[in-house]
Structures are given as structure tokens and as C-alpha cells.
Design a protein around this motif. Structure first.
Motif, short mmCIF file in Angstrom:
data_model
loop_
_atom_site.label_atom_id
_atom_site.label_comp_id
_atom_site.label_asym_id
_atom_site.label_seq_id
_atom_site.Cartn_x
_atom_site.Cartn_y
_atom_site.Cartn_z
N ILE A 11 0.84 -1.21 0.00
CA ILE A 11 0.00 0.00 0.00
C ILE A 11 0.87 1.25 0.00
CG2 ILE A 11 -1.52 1.40 1.47
CD1 ILE A 11 -3.04 -0.57 -0.14
N VAL A 12 1.91 1.26 0.82
CA VAL A 12 2.80 2.43 0.90
C VAL A 12 3.47 2.68 -0.45
CG1 VAL A 12 4.92 3.34 1.91
CG2 VAL A 12 3.21 2.27 3.38
N VAL A 13 4.09 1.64 -1.02
CA VAL A 13 4.83 1.80 -2.28
C VAL A 13 3.90 2.19 -3.43
CG1 VAL A 13 6.25 0.64 -4.01
CG2 VAL A 13 6.66 0.22 -1.58
N VAL A 29 -15.56 3.52 -0.66
CA VAL A 29 -15.39 2.49 -1.69
C VAL A 29 -15.00 1.16 -1.06
CG1 VAL A 29 -14.00 1.80 -3.68
CG2 VAL A 29 -14.81 4.15 -3.49
N ALA A 30 -14.18 1.20 0.00
CA ALA A 30 -13.77 -0.03 0.69
C ALA A 30 -14.97 -0.76 1.28
CB ALA A 30 -12.75 0.29 1.79
N LEU A 31 -15.93 -0.01 1.79
CA LEU A 31 -17.13 -0.62 2.36
C LEU A 31 -17.91 -1.43 1.32
CD1 LEU A 31 -18.51 2.25 4.64
CD2 LEU A 31 -17.44 0.12 5.38
N VAL A 32 -17.81 -1.01 0.07
CA VAL A 32 -18.49 -1.72 -1.01
C VAL A 32 -17.62 -2.87 -1.54
CG1 VAL A 32 -19.47 -1.50 -3.33
CG2 VAL A 32 -19.75 0.36 -1.67
N LEU A 33 -16.31 -2.63 -1.67
CA LEU A 33 -15.41 -3.62 -2.26
C LEU A 33 -15.18 -4.84 -1.36
CD1 LEU A 33 -12.56 -1.61 -4.03
CD2 LEU A 33 -14.46 -2.86 -5.06
N ILE A 34 -15.09 -4.61 -0.05
CA ILE A 34 -14.74 -5.70 0.87
C ILE A 34 -15.71 -6.88 0.76
CG2 ILE A 34 -14.52 -6.38 3.29
CD1 ILE A 34 -13.32 -3.56 3.77
N PRO A 35 -17.03 -6.66 0.88
CA PRO A 35 -17.94 -7.82 0.75
C PRO A 35 -17.89 -8.47 -0.63
CG PRO A 35 -19.05 -5.93 1.74
CD PRO A 35 -17.75 -5.43 1.21
N MET A 36 -17.57 -7.69 -1.66
CA MET A 36 -17.54 -8.23 -3.02
C MET A 36 -16.29 -9.08 -3.30
SD MET A 36 -18.84 -4.85 -5.11
CE MET A 36 -18.32 -5.56 -6.67
N TYR A 76 -6.87 -2.49 0.54
CA TYR A 76 -7.51 -1.27 0.04
C TYR A 76 -8.17 -0.47 1.16
CZ TYR A 76 -9.93 2.04 -2.87
OH TYR A 76 -10.36 3.22 -3.43
N ALA A 77 -8.58 -1.16 2.22
CA ALA A 77 -9.17 -0.46 3.36
C ALA A 77 -8.16 0.45 4.05
CB ALA A 77 -9.74 -1.47 4.35
N ALA A 119 -5.63 2.22 6.50
CA ALA A 119 -5.54 2.35 7.95
C ALA A 119 -6.84 1.99 8.64
CB ALA A 119 -5.13 3.78 8.32
N THR A 120 -7.97 2.07 7.92
CA THR A 120 -9.27 1.79 8.54
C THR A 120 -9.48 0.30 8.80
OG1 THR A 120 -10.51 1.54 6.46
CG2 THR A 120 -10.21 3.77 7.31
N ALA A 121 -8.58 -0.56 8.27
CA ALA A 121 -8.74 -2.01 8.46
C ALA A 121 -8.63 -2.41 9.92
CB ALA A 121 -7.69 -2.76 7.63
N MET A 122 -8.01 -1.57 10.75
CA MET A 122 -7.88 -1.93 12.16
C MET A 122 -9.03 -1.39 13.02
SD MET A 122 -4.95 0.57 13.82
CE MET A 122 -5.25 -0.08 15.48
N ASP A 123 -9.91 -0.57 12.42
CA ASP A 123 -11.01 -0.04 13.24
C ASP A 123 -12.33 0.01 12.47
OD1 ASP A 123 -10.58 2.47 11.73
OD2 ASP A 123 -8.90 2.78 13.10
N PHE A 124 -12.50 1.01 11.61
CA PHE A 124 -13.82 1.26 11.03
C PHE A 124 -14.31 0.13 10.14
CE2 PHE A 124 -16.92 3.19 8.18
CZ PHE A 124 -17.72 3.88 9.08
N THR A 125 -13.45 -0.36 9.24
CA THR A 125 -13.89 -1.42 8.32
C THR A 125 -13.64 -2.82 8.86
OG1 THR A 125 -11.77 -1.30 7.14
CG2 THR A 125 -13.59 0.02 6.26
N LEU A 126 -13.06 -2.93 10.05
CA LEU A 126 -12.77 -4.24 10.63
C LEU A 126 -14.03 -5.11 10.81
CD1 LEU A 126 -10.64 -6.17 11.74
CD2 LEU A 126 -10.92 -5.10 13.98
N PRO A 127 -15.16 -4.55 11.28
CA PRO A 127 -16.36 -5.41 11.40
C PRO A 127 -16.81 -5.99 10.07
CG PRO A 127 -16.63 -3.37 12.64
CD PRO A 127 -15.39 -3.21 11.82
#
Length: 301
Positions: A173-175, A234-241, A253-254, A256-264
Motif C-alpha cells: 500500500i505504501v509503495v 469504496v472499501a465498504l463496497v469492495l470488501i464484501p464483493m 484497500y481499506a 488504515a481503517t482495516a484496524m477499526d472502522f472497516t474491521l467489522p
């Protein structure tokens, strides 16, 4: 500019040195941080109201946000699938429904906060000269609390180093985001280091917008906020797909939010095996946002 970077970065370091074991105190710090984010985003709206040629600047914000979002997203999504191919993960497939609409509303609510500040600044007959100073002091306090949160997130260095998927996802993700930043700089014809700073948000919309706004003004701050907020939506839509076939791509793609907001969403649709990967990658990216962004800010004369 480098001394200014140290001055801003110091509260984060001081906060990271503080270890807290009391759950009530940590909970109070988390709530205070959330409130401060709303306050500083409303101040961002007020600072936008103080701009000359507001309509032209809003158009510039949208142009910057769209360009950076497309370049960074395309670079991320072009690279992340290689992790799924080289380091596949067997997911625990779930069929539970995820309340995406309510989560998207939580993200969209922040836009209303910025918009409310903008409208208030335009309609109320008040001086806005104090806004920049107030934003800086609240930013120092916010970084201090964020440092405490990162230190007390529960992850040890050993846990991070042992989770190869999380580390590789964060690295990619960084690169790839830096490549997207370079492309954006070429397309928009802007300073390279400013573009790399913009590309270092990794999904942390509140902090990214605040840091860029403090460094380069409300145009860059507003654009950075929109870039990272779009990533989250966009991550909220892509993750379930995608998470069943490309879990690393979905988690990466989530940002930094992968550890909190999009984790559920990750846990519900991908299963428990994805959780530690998401937490580690999200933690590393969260830690790198202020470090990398402030570093590039110091290089952008």
C-alpha cells in the motif's frame, strides 16, 4: 520547515510514550479524540469559508481529490492482487448481512460537519482570523491523544513482525500509493513532495485532512480529506464483493481503517482468519500516516 515538523510531531511521540492500563481512562481518551476530530473538521469548513474565490477553490479541491483518488486507487488495486496470488489466505466465508448503509452514513456525517462549518463561516458575520491558530492547538492535542491510542492498541512488536501478511500488505500500500502520488503530481503539475504527502493518508481521512490543511492551507486539506473518505466509502463496497476471492486486496484497500472502522465488515464477510491481518496492516499504516506525511511536508518548501 523541518523544525515545524518536529514541533507538530512531538505531541504524537510524547503520547506514544504513555502506557495506560485503566480502561475507563482509555475510553475517555477515545471519546475525546472523536469529539476533537469533529471540532477540527468544522474549523476546516470555517477556513474554507475564509478563502478568496471560493467557487474556484472548491473546483480545485474536487479536481485534486478526483485525480489523487483515481491514481492512488488504480495503483493500489493493480499491485494488491499479487499478494493474493503469492501468499493466498483461506477465508472463513460468512453470509451475514453487514449494515453498510449505516456505516456509510457515519462516514458521510463527517462531510456534513465540514459543510456545516463552511455554511456557518459564510453566513455568520464573524471574523475568521482565529481559525488557523485554533486548528493548530487542537491538532497538537489530537496528535497527543492519537499517540496514546497507538501505544495502547494492544499490538506488540512481536505480533506485528510475526504477521507477514499484514506487513506485506502495508508495504505494498505504501509503495503503490507513492507511485500514485507521483502520477498525480505529473497530471496536476504540482510539487512532488506535496503530492507524496497527499498520497500518505492511507485512508485516515480526519488526520490526513487536518495535517495537510495545517501545512498547505484549506485547499490541500479539503482535498486530502475527500481522497481518504472516498477510499473508506469504496472499501465498504469492495470488501464484501472481493474478500472471498481476494482477501489481501480487500484488506489492503481499506488502508488504515482495516484496524477499526472497516474491521467489522472484514470479520463478518471474511471470517476470523482475516482479523489479525487487518489489525496489523491497519496499525502499521496508521502509524506511518503522521510520520510520512509530516516528513514530506518538511521537504516541500
Amino acid at each position: 520547515m523541518f523544525s515545524g515538523m518536529i514541533f507538530i510531531f512531538a505531541p504524537l511521540v510524547v503520547g506514544y510514550l504513555i502506557s495506560i492500563s485503566q480502561e475507563k481512562l482509555l475510553s475517555a481518551i477515545n471519546k475525546t479524540t472523536s469529539y476533537l476530530i469533529y471540532v477540527i473538521l468544522s474549523l476546516m469548513g470555517l477556513s474554507l469559508a475564509a478563502l478568496d474565490n471560493l467557487g474556484q477553490n472548491l473546483q480545485l479541491i474536487l479536481t485534486y481529490a478526483a485525480t489523487f483518488f483515481l491514481c492512488i486507487s488504480l495503483c493500489n488495486l493493480a499491485c494488491l492482487p499479487f499478494i493474493d496470488r503469492l501468499m493466498p489466505i483461506i477465508t472463513d466465508v460468512k453470509n451475514s448481512k453487514v449494515p453498510l448503509s449505516s456505516m456509510a452514513f457515519e462516514s458521510a456525517k463527517l462531510i456534513f460537519v465540514v459543510g456545516g462549518g463552511l455554511i456557518a463561516g459564510l453566513l455568520l458575520p464573524i471574523s475568521l482570523e482565529w481559525v488557523d491558530t485554533a486548528s493548530e492547538w487542537i491538532l497538537f492535542l489530537l496528535l497527543f491523544f492519537i499517540g496514546i491510542q497507538l501505544r495502547n492498541s494492544g499490538l506488540t512488536l512481536r505480533q506485528i513482525l510475526l504477521n507477514k501478511h499484514g506487513m506485506v500488505i502495508a508495504l505494498v500500500i505504501v509503495v503503490s500509493s507513492m507511485v500514485g502520488g507521483v502520477l498525480s503530481a505529473v497530471v496536476l503539475d504540482i510539487d512532488l513532495f506535496k503530492a507524496l504527502a497527499m498520497a500518505s493518508g492511507f485512508g485516515w481521512y480526519s488526520l490526513a485532512g487536518i495535517l495537510m490543511g495545517d501545512a498547505f492551507g484549506p485547499v490541500y486539506g479539503g482535498a486530502s480529506f475527500m481522497i481518504e473518505l472516498l477510499r473508506e466509502l469504496v472499501a465498504l463496497v469492495l470488501i464484501p464483493m472481493l474478500i472471498r476471492t481476494k482477501p489481501c486486496t480487500s484488506i489492503g484497500y481499506a488502508g488504515a481503517t482495516a484496524m477499526d472502522f472497516t474491521l467489522p465488515v472484514i470479520q463478518t464477510t471474511g471470517g476470523v482468519r482475516c482479523v489479525p491481518i487487518a489489525i496489523v496492516s491497519g496499525f502499521i499504516l496508521s502509524l506511518l500516516v503522521p510520520v510520512m506525511m509530516l516528513f514530506f511536508v518538511s521537504l516541500a518548501g
